[in-house]
Scaffold this motif. Structure first.
Motif, short mmCIF file in Angstrom:
data_model
loop_
_atom_site.label_atom_id
_atom_site.label_comp_id
_atom_site.label_asym_id
_atom_site.label_seq_id
_atom_site.Cartn_x
_atom_site.Cartn_y
_atom_site.Cartn_z
N VAL A 11 1.14 -1.46 0.12
CA VAL A 11 0.07 -0.15 0.13
C VAL A 11 0.84 1.05 -0.04
O VAL A 11 0.40 2.32 -0.79
CB VAL A 11 -0.97 -0.08 1.33
N ALA A 12 1.84 1.22 0.66
CA ALA A 12 2.86 2.43 0.80
C ALA A 12 4.52 1.97 0.75
O ALA A 12 4.80 0.75 1.11
CB ALA A 12 2.69 3.18 2.05
N GLY A 13 5.13 2.92 0.23
CA GLY A 13 6.68 2.44 0.12
C GLY A 13 6.91 1.27 -0.63
O GLY A 13 6.37 1.23 -1.86
N HIS A 14 7.91 0.25 -0.18
CA HIS A 14 8.02 -0.87 -1.26
C HIS A 14 8.56 -1.87 -0.06
O HIS A 14 8.76 -1.82 1.23
CB HIS A 14 9.19 -0.77 -1.94
N GLN A 15 8.18 -3.24 -0.39
CA GLN A 15 8.35 -4.60 0.19
C GLN A 15 9.05 -5.45 -0.57
O GLN A 15 8.84 -5.53 -1.63
CB GLN A 15 6.95 -4.87 0.88
N LEU A 16 9.69 -6.32 0.00
CA LEU A 16 10.24 -7.52 -0.36
C LEU A 16 9.15 -8.72 -0.69
O LEU A 16 8.64 -8.96 0.35
CB LEU A 16 11.71 -7.96 0.26
N ARG A 17 9.26 -9.19 -1.60
CA ARG A 17 8.37 -10.64 -2.19
C ARG A 17 9.30 -11.62 -2.74
O ARG A 17 10.20 -11.32 -3.45
CB ARG A 17 7.42 -9.97 -3.23
N GLY A 40 2.44 -4.91 -18.59
CA GLY A 40 2.51 -5.97 -17.34
C GLY A 40 3.44 -5.25 -16.45
O GLY A 40 4.18 -4.12 -16.84
N PRO A 41 3.61 -5.76 -15.32
CA PRO A 41 4.79 -5.04 -14.37
C PRO A 41 6.12 -5.11 -14.91
O PRO A 41 6.79 -6.33 -14.83
CB PRO A 41 4.08 -5.88 -13.07
N VAL A 42 6.60 -4.09 -14.73
CA VAL A 42 8.19 -3.97 -14.94
C VAL A 42 8.57 -2.80 -13.82
O VAL A 42 7.87 -1.83 -13.78
CB VAL A 42 8.40 -3.29 -16.40
N ILE A 43 9.69 -3.41 -13.07
CA ILE A 43 9.99 -2.36 -12.01
C ILE A 43 11.42 -1.93 -12.19
O ILE A 43 12.20 -2.75 -12.79
CB ILE A 43 10.08 -3.15 -10.79
N CYS A 44 11.63 -0.76 -12.08
CA CYS A 44 12.98 0.04 -12.33
C CYS A 44 13.61 0.41 -11.11
O CYS A 44 13.06 0.75 -10.26
CB CYS A 44 12.62 1.39 -13.15
N GLU A 45 14.91 -0.01 -10.83
CA GLU A 45 15.72 0.46 -9.86
C GLU A 45 16.50 1.39 -10.59
O GLU A 45 17.48 1.37 -11.19
CB GLU A 45 16.61 -0.93 -9.67
N ALA A 46 16.29 2.78 -9.62
CA ALA A 46 16.54 3.70 -10.28
C ALA A 46 18.27 4.04 -9.85
O ALA A 46 18.87 5.17 -10.14
CB ALA A 46 15.84 4.93 -9.79
N THR A 47 18.90 3.63 -9.07
CA THR A 47 20.34 3.58 -8.61
C THR A 47 21.23 2.33 -8.89
O THR A 47 20.72 1.46 -9.17
CB THR A 47 20.32 3.83 -7.07
N GLY A 56 12.47 -6.34 -4.61
CA GLY A 56 11.57 -5.29 -4.06
C GLY A 56 10.43 -4.77 -4.94
O GLY A 56 10.49 -4.66 -5.94
N VAL A 57 9.34 -4.51 -4.34
CA VAL A 57 8.15 -4.21 -5.23
C VAL A 57 7.74 -2.96 -4.42
O VAL A 57 7.39 -2.93 -3.42
CB VAL A 57 6.77 -5.21 -4.81
N PRO A 58 7.51 -1.98 -5.34
CA PRO A 58 7.09 -0.54 -4.89
C PRO A 58 5.55 -0.42 -4.89
O PRO A 58 4.80 -1.29 -5.32
CB PRO A 58 7.90 0.45 -5.88
N ALA A 59 5.15 0.27 -4.19
CA ALA A 59 3.63 0.85 -3.97
C ALA A 59 3.40 1.34 -5.41
O ALA A 59 4.26 1.73 -5.97
CB ALA A 59 3.14 1.75 -2.81
N LEU A 60 1.97 1.49 -5.62
CA LEU A 60 1.51 2.01 -6.79
C LEU A 60 1.62 3.69 -6.81
O LEU A 60 1.54 4.19 -7.85
CB LEU A 60 0.27 1.63 -7.39
N ALA A 61 1.51 3.96 -5.53
CA ALA A 61 1.84 5.70 -5.46
C ALA A 61 2.58 6.05 -4.18
O ALA A 61 3.00 5.17 -3.39
CB ALA A 61 0.18 5.97 -5.11
N GLY A 62 2.87 7.16 -4.15
CA GLY A 62 3.63 7.51 -3.12
C GLY A 62 5.23 7.43 -3.31
O GLY A 62 5.51 7.17 -4.60
N ASN A 63 5.98 7.71 -2.26
CA ASN A 63 7.30 7.84 -2.24
C ASN A 63 7.93 6.32 -2.18
O ASN A 63 7.66 5.44 -1.29
CB ASN A 63 8.06 8.45 -1.05
N THR A 64 8.42 5.90 -3.15
CA THR A 64 9.06 4.30 -3.41
C THR A 64 10.45 4.45 -3.66
O THR A 64 11.05 3.24 -4.11
CB THR A 64 8.14 3.53 -4.43
N TRP A 65 11.19 5.61 -3.80
CA TRP A 65 12.46 5.63 -4.09
C TRP A 65 13.37 4.66 -3.21
O TRP A 65 13.09 4.39 -2.15
CB TRP A 65 13.02 7.00 -3.86
N PRO A 66 14.31 3.72 -3.92
CA PRO A 66 14.90 3.85 -5.33
C PRO A 66 14.19 3.01 -6.23
O PRO A 66 14.51 2.90 -7.56
CB PRO A 66 16.18 3.64 -5.21
#
Length: 135
Positions: free
Chosen positions: A13-19, A51-58, A94-104
């Motif tokens: 729901v917020a931030g990011h979590q490991l799955r 479909g779902p693609v996650i980017c690690e920005a650092t 690491g899976v980010p939320a769909l909204a809010g601060n999920t950096w990086p």
């Protein structure tokens, strides 16, 4: 990016979590410019619904392509593509939320009702078009 109201239970729901990869999804990881080129082409060819693609920005700027659980093993992936989701290893993604601060971490392409996962065959086809020397 498609902003359809679709929030899979494995997305926090917020931030990011490991799955654990291999439970809710299998993961294919590609580094740097090549990963970015593959993701951009995949999204363009799917008209924004890849479909779902996650980017690690650092760091190494990994791109994580999430495919349906159990499907990554059904294909032979080219060099430079790392596969996670095998029963022998436990890998956390690491899976980010769909909204809010999920950096990086951020969504390059979100899961949607019509594309809850990246289609492995489409990803393979795009990989054939993007040169490995691009990384």
């Amino acid at each position: 990016m498609t902003n359809a109201i679709h929030w899979p239970e494995w997305v926090p729901v917020a931030g990011h979590q490991l799955r654990v990869s291999g439970v809710h999804f299998d993961t294919l990881r590609i580094q740097g410019v090549r990963g970015e080129q593959v993701a951009a082409r995949l999204v363009a060819e799917a008209d924004g619904d890849a479909g779902p693609v996650i980017c690690e920005a650092t760091g190494f700027r990994w791109m994580y392509f999430l495919v349906a659980p159990g499907t990554a093993k059904d294909h032979t992936w080219p060099l430079g593509v790392q596969r996670f989701g095998t029963p022998r290893t436990v890998t956390y993604i690491g899976v980010p939320a769909l909204a809010g601060n999920t950096w990086p971490l951020l969504w390059y392409s979100e899961p949607t009702p019509t594309a809850p996962y990246v289609a492995p065959a489409h990803l393979l086809a795009v990989l054939d078009l993007v040169s490995p020397s691009a990384s």
